[in-house]
Each structure stands twice: as structure tokens, then as C-alpha cells.
Design a protein around this motif. Structure first.
Motif, mmCIF file in Angstrom:
data_model
loop_
_atom_site.group_PDB
_atom_site.id
_atom_site.type_symbol
_atom_site.label_atom_id
_atom_site.label_comp_id
_atom_site.label_asym_id
_atom_site.label_seq_id
_atom_site.Cartn_x
_atom_site.Cartn_y
_atom_site.Cartn_z
ATOM 1 N N LYS A 318 -8.298 -0.716 -5.444
ATOM 2 C CA LYS A 318 -8.124 0.561 -4.749
ATOM 3 C C LYS A 318 -6.939 0.396 -3.800
ATOM 4 C CE LYS A 318 -10.610 4.169 -2.251
ATOM 5 N NZ LYS A 318 -11.869 4.563 -1.573
ATOM 6 N N TYR A 319 -5.754 0.694 -4.294
ATOM 7 C CA TYR A 319 -4.516 0.437 -3.558
ATOM 8 C C TYR A 319 -4.352 1.477 -2.451
ATOM 9 C CZ TYR A 319 0.292 -1.251 -3.012
ATOM 10 O OH TYR A 319 1.456 -1.807 -2.529
ATOM 11 N N ASP A 320 -4.153 1.008 -1.235
ATOM 12 C CA ASP A 320 -4.012 1.887 -0.070
ATOM 13 C C ASP A 320 -2.535 2.214 0.139
ATOM 14 O OD1 ASP A 320 -3.959 3.136 2.394
ATOM 15 O OD2 ASP A 320 -5.388 1.764 3.343
ATOM 16 N N PHE A 321 -2.074 3.277 -0.527
ATOM 17 C CA PHE A 321 -0.665 3.646 -0.449
ATOM 18 C C PHE A 321 -0.278 4.097 0.959
ATOM 19 C CE2 PHE A 321 -1.535 3.986 -4.976
ATOM 20 C CZ PHE A 321 -0.437 3.339 -5.514
ATOM 21 N N GLU A 322 -1.220 4.697 1.667
ATOM 22 C CA GLU A 322 -0.903 5.180 3.019
ATOM 23 C C GLU A 322 -0.583 4.016 3.951
ATOM 24 O OE1 GLU A 322 -2.462 8.384 6.313
ATOM 25 O OE2 GLU A 322 -3.837 7.706 4.767
ATOM 26 N N LYS A 323 -1.441 3.004 3.972
ATOM 27 C CA LYS A 323 -1.223 1.860 4.871
ATOM 28 C C LYS A 323 -0.020 1.027 4.433
ATOM 29 C CE LYS A 323 -3.309 -2.326 6.758
ATOM 30 N NZ LYS A 323 -4.532 -3.146 6.906
ATOM 31 N N TYR A 324 0.028 0.678 3.150
ATOM 32 C CA TYR A 324 1.066 -0.244 2.692
ATOM 33 C C TYR A 324 2.371 0.459 2.344
ATOM 34 C CZ TYR A 324 -2.581 -3.618 3.079
ATOM 35 O OH TYR A 324 -3.570 -4.415 3.610
ATOM 36 N N GLY A 325 2.366 1.788 2.479
ATOM 37 C CA GLY A 325 3.603 2.550 2.352
ATOM 38 C C GLY A 325 4.313 2.743 3.670
ATOM 39 N N LYS A 326 3.770 2.180 4.743
ATOM 40 C CA LYS A 326 4.393 2.322 6.063
ATOM 41 C C LYS A 326 5.462 1.241 6.273
ATOM 42 C CE LYS A 326 1.090 5.032 8.658
ATOM 43 N NZ LYS A 326 1.231 6.055 7.662
ATOM 44 N N ALA A 327 6.573 1.637 6.898
ATOM 45 C CA ALA A 327 7.707 0.725 7.089
ATOM 46 C C ALA A 327 7.324 -0.508 7.904
ATOM 47 C CB ALA A 327 8.855 1.471 7.756
ATOM 48 N N ALA A 328 6.533 -0.304 8.962
ATOM 49 C CA ALA A 328 6.176 -1.439 9.822
ATOM 50 C C ALA A 328 5.314 -2.449 9.076
ATOM 51 C CB ALA A 328 5.442 -0.944 11.063
#
Length: 346
Positions: A318-328
Motif C-alpha cells: 500500500k504505497y503512500d504517495f502523499e507522504k513519499y511524494g513530498k520533497a522533504a
């Protein structure tokens, strides 16, 4: 007035009208400046077909998503790019977060798969889902037999001592593919366990390439035994009768949703929207399969290439695109990888 003069004025008026309407006058159509991060063959074929159909000249460069993200940041005050398409979605989401992209929610949103539509919701309509594919292994069966090595089936296999110097992967600073691998392992194993795993994997890696598209041809041509990348990339070579097989990791794996986006401050906004819409249409999406790029397309209104690998039997995390799509988060994980993994001796 002389009849010739009348005809001349009428002809000039027709030409002017055609230019305004944008019909069959290449010079009047103008250009669109694009950056493309998917397979080079798809990038080139799409640009050629779009120009042939519309008369709009596509000035397009092919680069990794990490490189393009850095380029858009550098050009933010004076954008030189109109549209960016193809390649892993996380860097697109990071660019959206940094205010580098223009919102666009297409009228044909219901023609797209749910996973593509979710990317619009996640990014305030700045990033669309262009295609999807899972991370896995590709390996050269002839080389493995020659070296008396088993075919890898699981993440656990890749860190076995017998694979030392036999594995190739891309570099996360320039490759969105590599970042997807790292972020996926962190989500799957937990961060500490994932970094311990990556240190062990590092001992077996022969090289880190700039692009995640390098693994498939290098494996197919026997330059390396095993590549870690998106599964679709290896399938083309298998269909072309190279000694290549693929495997989705038995423990589960991460996946990508490739991105497409308009750049904020674009100089050729209308042409960029036309290219975007064409790329998302059945004609544009079908170019992938025609050029041997076998990702699962976002548009569900046409029959995709039958060679595209099914993801039905792939165990996806279940890939968390929201968290791991963040620049920081991207920067933090890549910095940690550089500090703790890349710096280790092999």
C-alpha cells in the motif's frame, strides 16, 4: 480593382483565417517545449505523431525525473518548459508541492482508471496519473546458468553473497525509479530494517546508473546478470527474444504511477494543453505499446497492448504517495542513503 489584386486579397484573407483557426499551417501552429522521462522510444514516437497530426512542433528533451525536478526548480523564475510527462510520479508530486506546476483537471477524467484519477485529487489537480507499473527484477538466464546462479524471486535473494557484483540498480539522486525502490522498501520493511537491507544490497551492486531505464538493455545484452527496476522495461527485451525473464518480489513490492503535468508559467499554454490531452487519449497512450514501452496505460477506453505484463498476481504494497511524494521526505531518504549506504565499501 484589378482581378488579380482581388484574388490576391482573398487568398491572403484565407491564409490569415487558417492561421487564426489553427488549421494545416505548421508555421501558424507554433511549438511546445516538453520534458519526457519515460522510455526514449515512446518520447520520440509521441512527439513525431503529435506533430504529424497537429502541425505543432515538439521541442522535447529526455531526462530522468530527478534531473527534471531540479531543472524546473532552477528555471522557476523564468520557465522554459511547458509540459512534463512520463516517469515516476513521486518527483511530480514534489514539484506540485513546490508550486512549480499548473492545475489542470481534464474533461475526460472519467475515461481514466481510478488510480490515475487519485493522483489529481492528491495533487490539487497538478499531476495526472499517466501509467502504472510494479518494481521487480529482470535477469539474463544465460548469464545465470553460466555462473551457476539461481533465478532471484525475492528481495531476500538479492543480498545473498553469491550475487556479489551481479546486480545493477539506478541512483536515487537522478532516478525516480531508484527513489521508488527505496521508498517502497521503507514502507514494506520499516525504515531501519530497510536501510540495513540496502547496505547489504550495496555489497552486491556492481554500479548505480543515472537512469532507471538502463537496467533492461544492460541485462538483455549480458552486461549484468540482474537488474532491479520496473518490470515492464524488461518485458520488451523478452518479447524481442533476448534471454530475459522477470520476477515480482515474493514478499511484495512498490509500484509507480507515472506522471503528467503542465508547468507553471509556461510560454505555450494552449499547445501544452493540446499535447497533454493527446498524450492521455487512446492514440497517445497506445504509442507506449507501439514503441515497446509496456506500462499499463491510464486511459481505459481502448484495448491495451497484449504484451503489457499483468499486475494481477503481483503482491503490491500500500504505497503512500502523499507522504513519499513530498520533497522533504525524498530529500531526507536520499540524503540518508548517500550517507549510510553509498559511502559503504563493497
Amino acid at each position: 480593382m484589378h482581378p488579380f489584386a482581388v484574388r490576391h486579397i482573398a487568398t491572403a484573407a484565407c491564409i490569415a483565417t487558417a492561421a487564426l483557426l489553427g488549421v494545416s499551417n505548421t508555421a501558424a501552429q507554433g511549438t511546445v517545449n516538453a520534458l519526457c522521462s519515460t522510455d526514449a522510444g515512446w518520447c520520440e514516437a509521441a512527439a513525431t505523431a503529435f506533430t504529424r497530426e497537429t502541425g505543432i512542433k515538439v521541442q522535447q528533451a529526455h531526462k530522468g525525473t530527478g534531473e527534471i525536478g531540479a531543472q524546473l526548480r532552477a528555471e522557476a523564475a523564468n520557465p522554459k518548459t511547458d509540459i512534463w510527462w512520463g516517469g515516476t510520479g513521486d518527483p511530480f508530486l514534489q514539484a506540485a508541492e513546490q508550486g512549480l506546476l499548473e492545475p489542470y483537471r481534464p474533461a475526460y477524467i472519467n475515461d481514466l482508471h481510478d488510480w490515475a484519477v487519485r493522483q489529481y485529487a492528491l495533487s490539487q489537480n497538478m499531476v495526472g496519473g499517466f501509467y502504472t507499473s510494479a518494481i521487480g527484477f529482470g535477469f539474463n538466464t544465460d548469464l545465470l546458468k553460466k555462473k551457476k546462479l539461481h533465478e532471484p524471486r525475492c528481495w531476500a535473494d538479492l543480498i545473498k553473497p553469491e550475487y556479489k557484483g551481479e546486480i545493477e540498480i539506478s541512483h536515487p539522486a537522478s532516478s525516480g525509479t531508484a527513489y521508488t525502490i527505496i521508498a517502497g522498501l521503507v514502507q514494506q520493511m520499516g525504515e531501519e530494517a530497510a536501510f540495513e537491507y540496502l547496505k547489504k544490497l550495496h555489497r552486491n551492486v556492481t554500479s548505480y546508473t543515472r537512469s532507471g531505464q538502463a537496467q533492461a538493455p544492460n541485462v538483455a545484452k549480458g552486461e549484468v546478470a540482474i537488474g532491479v527496476s520496473f518490470i515492464f522495461g524488461f518485458e520488451r527485451w523478452r518479447y524481442d527474444k533476448f534471454p530475459v525473464k522477470t520476477a515480482a518480489p515474493c514478499e511484495g513490492t512498490g509500484y509507480e504511477i507515472g506522471g503528467i503535468a503542465l508547468v507553471k508559467g509556461a510560454r505555450n499554454k494552449e499547445n501544452a494543453r493540446r499535447y497533454y490531452d493527446w498524450l492521455m487519449s487512446p492514440a497517445g497512450q497506445a504509442i507506449g505499446g507501439q514503441s515497446g514501452s509496456l506500462q499499463s496505460p491510464a486511459n481505459k477506453t481502448f484495448k491495451p497492448d497484449p504484451r503489457i505484463p499483468s499486475m494481477a498476481d503481483v503482491k503490491l504494497i500500500k504505497y503512500d504517495f502523499e507522504k513519499y511524494g513530498k520533497a522533504a521526505e525524498r530529500k531526507r531518504l536520499i540524503d540518508r542513503w548517500t550517507r549510510e549506504v553509498e559511502s559503504q565499501p563493497k
